[in-house]
Design a protein around this motif. Structure first.
Motif, PDB file in Angstrom:
ATOM      1  N   GLU A  39      -3.776   5.441  11.917  1.00  0.00           N
ATOM      2  CA  GLU A  39      -4.284   6.510  12.766  1.00  0.00           C
ATOM      3  C   GLU A  39      -5.332   5.715  13.290  1.00  0.00           C
ATOM      4  OE1 GLU A  39      -5.749   9.774  14.303  1.00  0.00           O
ATOM      5  OE2 GLU A  39      -6.817   8.548  12.507  1.00  0.00           O
TER       6      GLU A  39
ATOM      7  N   LYS B  10       3.053   2.680   7.481  1.00  0.00           N
ATOM      8  CA  LYS B  10       3.935   1.809   7.086  1.00  0.00           C
ATOM      9  C   LYS B  10       5.012   2.498   7.259  1.00  0.00           C
ATOM     10  CE  LYS B  10       4.702   1.607   1.902  1.00  0.00           C
ATOM     11  NZ  LYS B  10       4.520   1.752   0.963  1.00  0.00           N
TER      12      LYS B  10
ATOM     13  N   GLY C 185       0.872  -1.622   0.006  1.00  0.00           N
ATOM     14  CA  GLY C 185       0.105  -0.184  -0.299  1.00  0.00           C
ATOM     15  C   GLY C 185       1.072   0.855   0.304  1.00  0.00           C
ATOM     16  N   SER C 186       0.054   2.315  -0.058  1.00  0.00           N
ATOM     17  CA  SER C 186       0.503   3.235  -0.133  1.00  0.00           C
ATOM     18  C   SER C 186       1.281   4.180   1.007  1.00  0.00           C
ATOM     19  CB  SER C 186       0.417   4.535  -1.122  1.00  0.00           C
ATOM     20  OG  SER C 186      -1.138   4.960  -1.129  1.00  0.00           O
ATOM     21  N   ALA C 187       1.923   4.739   1.180  1.00  0.00           N
ATOM     22  CA  ALA C 187       3.161   5.806   2.470  1.00  0.00           C
ATOM     23  C   ALA C 187       1.849   6.279   2.872  1.00  0.00           C
ATOM     24  CB  ALA C 187       4.110   5.865   2.281  1.00  0.00           C
ATOM     25  N   GLU C 188       1.429   7.434   2.090  1.00  0.00           N
ATOM     26  CA  GLU C 188       0.409   8.723   2.543  1.00  0.00           C
ATOM     27  C   GLU C 188      -1.152   7.557   3.483  1.00  0.00           C
ATOM     28  OE1 GLU C 188       1.312   8.199  -0.925  1.00  0.00           O
ATOM     29  OE2 GLU C 188       1.586  10.470  -1.430  1.00  0.00           O
ATOM     30  N   TYR C 189      -1.920   6.773   2.296  1.00  0.00           N
ATOM     31  CA  TYR C 189      -2.762   6.060   3.269  1.00  0.00           C
ATOM     32  C   TYR C 189      -2.809   5.223   3.971  1.00  0.00           C
ATOM     33  CZ  TYR C 189      -7.056   3.559   2.744  1.00  0.00           C
ATOM     34  OH  TYR C 189      -8.235   3.275   3.028  1.00  0.00           O
ATOM     35  N   ASN C 190      -1.878   4.547   4.356  1.00  0.00           N
ATOM     36  CA  ASN C 190      -1.390   3.708   5.394  1.00  0.00           C
ATOM     37  C   ASN C 190      -0.905   4.734   6.560  1.00  0.00           C
ATOM     38  OD1 ASN C 190      -1.225   1.110   4.865  1.00  0.00           O
ATOM     39  ND2 ASN C 190      -0.063   1.259   3.362  1.00  0.00           N
ATOM     40  N   MET C 191      -0.484   5.848   6.635  1.00  0.00           N
ATOM     41  CA  MET C 191      -0.548   6.935   7.745  1.00  0.00           C
ATOM     42  C   MET C 191      -2.187   7.195   8.190  1.00  0.00           C
ATOM     43  SD  MET C 191       1.982   8.172   8.501  1.00  0.00           S
ATOM     44  CE  MET C 191       1.354   9.306   9.223  1.00  0.00           C
ATOM     45  N   GLY C 192      -2.698   7.381   7.351  1.00  0.00           N
ATOM     46  CA  GLY C 192      -4.640   6.775   7.421  1.00  0.00           C
ATOM     47  C   GLY C 192      -5.058   5.592   7.997  1.00  0.00           C
ATOM     48  N   LEU C 193      -4.299   4.324   7.874  1.00  0.00           N
ATOM     49  CA  LEU C 193      -5.556   3.480   8.223  1.00  0.00           C
ATOM     50  C   LEU C 193      -4.596   3.364   9.938  1.00  0.00           C
ATOM     51  CD1 LEU C 193      -6.628   1.073   7.468  1.00  0.00           C
ATOM     52  CD2 LEU C 193      -4.384  -0.185   6.316  1.00  0.00           C
TER      53      LEU C 193
END
Lengths: 184, 414
Positions: free
Chosen positions: A130, A157, A120-128
């Motif tokens: 959280e 991640k 997965g992408s680093a940005e979206y994983n910051m949200g996940l």
């Protein structure tokens, strides 16, 4: 008559003996300044006196280790399914233990960190990440833990337990929420 | 540590333009070809000068080739047969001299037929800036021939990932002059240029993500968006003068904007979903971002006041990292399809989704060159992660970094 003489004699002998003893004692006292080991009989007990300060240190360290052990035991990381922040049954069980522990230690403050696997992408994983930490916080708050005891954040991640995973059993170790103790 | 060598005082001593009768019209020449034939000759040393660094004419030839707009013929000296065979109408040559640690470059464009000088330019600077002087001339060539800015003095910043330590590294657009910007022992990610000297990014210095800005010239940086929650993924619009970012201060991640000092925060999205990865349209009217409000992360656009939200991507189940072309006509993004990530582009109205990369490995984090001619991205095609550049039509792929753990590039403006 004979008895009287015996008593007198006995007294005389005793008096001589006492006299002799006193005389001897006096001479010992006179020699005292010259003696090199005056109080050895009194020094002995001090050697065996318990060192109380050392003991206290041992006990504090024991407390520390015990608390750390309890934290490890009770605040275990919980794991998530791929791309999900829903708590599994196993997670709920673990969080029940964590909740009881945090309620018993009501001065303890913890940081709940959400982590993702390396897909997965680093940005979206910051949200996940959280969302994962917030899911844990909400569960604990519903259980009765004061929300003042809990901070949440996400590492996305960026901090996997195992990096370079190629199979699911490896990835699954990285999809987690961890507890960090901020204050005890 | 970060005093930038490239901010040198490059003296363009003179833009000599020697007019001759019937001089070739460079722009007319250029416009008569799809790919402009041009020869680049070895420069001649004056009075026994010698160079220790890279030869500037090779840098110029590499630049022109990189642009994809030229057919570059490299030759040591004038070769009329070679020129004729390749349809070459103009050639670049030059002279160099060295005195007092300074190099002077005289660069000329000559007419192949008449051998007349069309235009000459002179550059002077320290020898360690030789590549930058050559890049400056390449940009002047682009301007003279095409009337356009070239990307040859732009920079690319990226994250060097060493596990628990992730630091920012900057390099020239062609991968040269790599320099580490941060030397921390913690995690720095998502760098974005404010201007050629200023960077904003996400740092875990406090053990949680906050947004920092730093000056490349002074090496100083400071925190400017922070809270008890997650603040991440900054993007700056020079036209609006504001930073867009994602924050969880009111629940899950939403899109916010603020000034460069962190003041005047405005929440743009209020959805109960992850909204992140904001990026500005070049005119500053719109913001593209990622949201999983449909259940899976997809690319959306909205106006800067948070209204008129529209979903752009529908193919694929996982898209992220939107990057708006500086020309405004395309949004590049990362799409997960067939088990791996690739770079795609789409029009801002949601039409014409097109795949750009299509080779092994994950291809992620697109960033446009300032002239929109290229997209930089990180790719694991070589086994390890490095920065590559590709033209939006998928051609001209070039590897730029070689550190083996590079990701998340951002490309500076002109």
């Amino acid at each position: 008559m004979v008895r009287i003489i015996r008593v007198v004699l006995t007294c005389a002998v005793l008096m001589i003996a006492i006299q002799a003893k006193c005389g001897k004692q006096k001479s010992t006292l006179d020699q005292l300044p010259q003696t090199t080991k005056p109080d050895t009989s009194f020094a002995a007990p001090e050697v065996f006196a318990p060192d109380t300060s050392d003991d206290a240190m041992f006990r504090a360290a024991d407390l520390e280790a015990e608390l750390e052990r309890q934290v490890r035991e009770n605040l275990k990381p919980v794991y998530f399914d791929f791309n999900s922040y829903a708590l599994t049954g196993e997670s709920a069980e673990r969080l029940g233990v964590a909740a009881n522990f945090l309620m018993q230690h009501s001065t303890m403050r913890v940081l709940i960190e959400g982590h993702c696997d390396e897909r997965g992408s680093a940005e979206y994983n910051m949200g996940l990440g959280e969302n994962r930490s917030r899911a844990v916080k909400n569960y604990l708050a519903d259980y009765g833990v004061s929300s003042l005891q809990m901070e949440i954040t996400s590492w996305g991640k960026e901090r996997p337990v195992v990096s370079g995973c190629t199979d699911e059993s490896c990835h699954s170790q990285n999809r987690r929420a961890e507890f960090k103790v901020l204050a005890r | 540590m970060n005093r930038r060598g490239w901010r040198f005082l490059l003296a363009v001593v003179a833009g000599v333009s020697l007019a001759r009768a019937a001089r070739i019209d460079l722009q007319a020449y250029a416009s008569s070809f799809d790919s402009i034939p041009i020869a680049v000759l070895d420069f001649r040393p004056l009075s026994g000068a010698s160079l220790t660094g890279d030869e500037p004419w090779k840098v110029v030839a590499d630049d022109l080739e990189f642009s994809g707009r030229f057919v570059v013929v490299r030759t040591a000296r004038v070769d009329t047969a070679l020129f004729a065979a390749n349809n070459v109408g103009i050639f670049v040559d030059g002279e160099y001299s060295v005195s007092d640690n300074a190099v002077t470059l005289d660069c000329y464009i000559h007419d192949v037929v008449s051998l007349d000088l069309v235009v000459g330019k002179k550059y002077k600077g320290e020898e360690r800036h030789l590549r930058s002087m050559a890049h400056r001339y390449s940009n002047h060539l682009m301007e003279m021939l095409l009337g356009e800015h070239g990307p040859f003095e732009s920079k690319i910043v990226f994250v060097q990932d060493k596990g628990p330590t992730k630091n920012l590294v900057i390099m020239d657009f062609d991968g040269h002059n790599e320099k580490q910007l941060t030397t921390s022992t913690w995690v720095n990610v998502f760098p974005a240029f404010v201007d050629s000297n200023t960077m904003v990014w996400t740092s875990f210095y406090r053990g949680k993500p906050d947004i920092y800005k730093g000056s490349i010239a002074t090496g100083k940086y400071e925190i400017f968006v922070y809270s008890r929650f997650v603040d991440t993924s900054p993007s700056y619009s020079p036209i609006v003068g504001r930073v867009a970012y994602a924050s969880s201060r009111n629940g899950d991640l939403d899109i916010y904007t603020c000034n460069l000092d962190g003041s005047d925060k405005k929440q743009l999205t209020h959805h109960r979903a992850i909204d992140t990865s904001p990026c500005w349209s070049p005119n500053g009217y719109q913001i593209a971002f990622t949201s999983d409000r449909s259940g899976q992360p997809q690319i959306y656009v909205m106006d800067v006041d948070g209204v008129n939200t529209k979903r752009l991507t529908f193919q694929g189940k996982y898209q992220d990292s939107p990057a708006w072309s500086p020309k405004g006509d395309k949004v590049a993004y990362t799409s997960f399809q067939n088990g791996k990530f690739d770079i795609w582009t789409i029009n801002p109205d949601g039409s014409e989704a097109k795949q750009v990369t299509n080779v092994a490995g994950n291809n992620e984090y697109p960033a446009w060159s300032p002239d929109a001619s290229h997209i930089a991205f990180s790719s694991t095609r070589g086994g390890k992660s490095d920065i590559y550049a590709v033209r939006p039509d998928g051609t001209g792929v070039k590897r730029l970094s070689s550190v083996g753990n590079a990701k998340m590039p951002d490309w500076s403006r002109f």
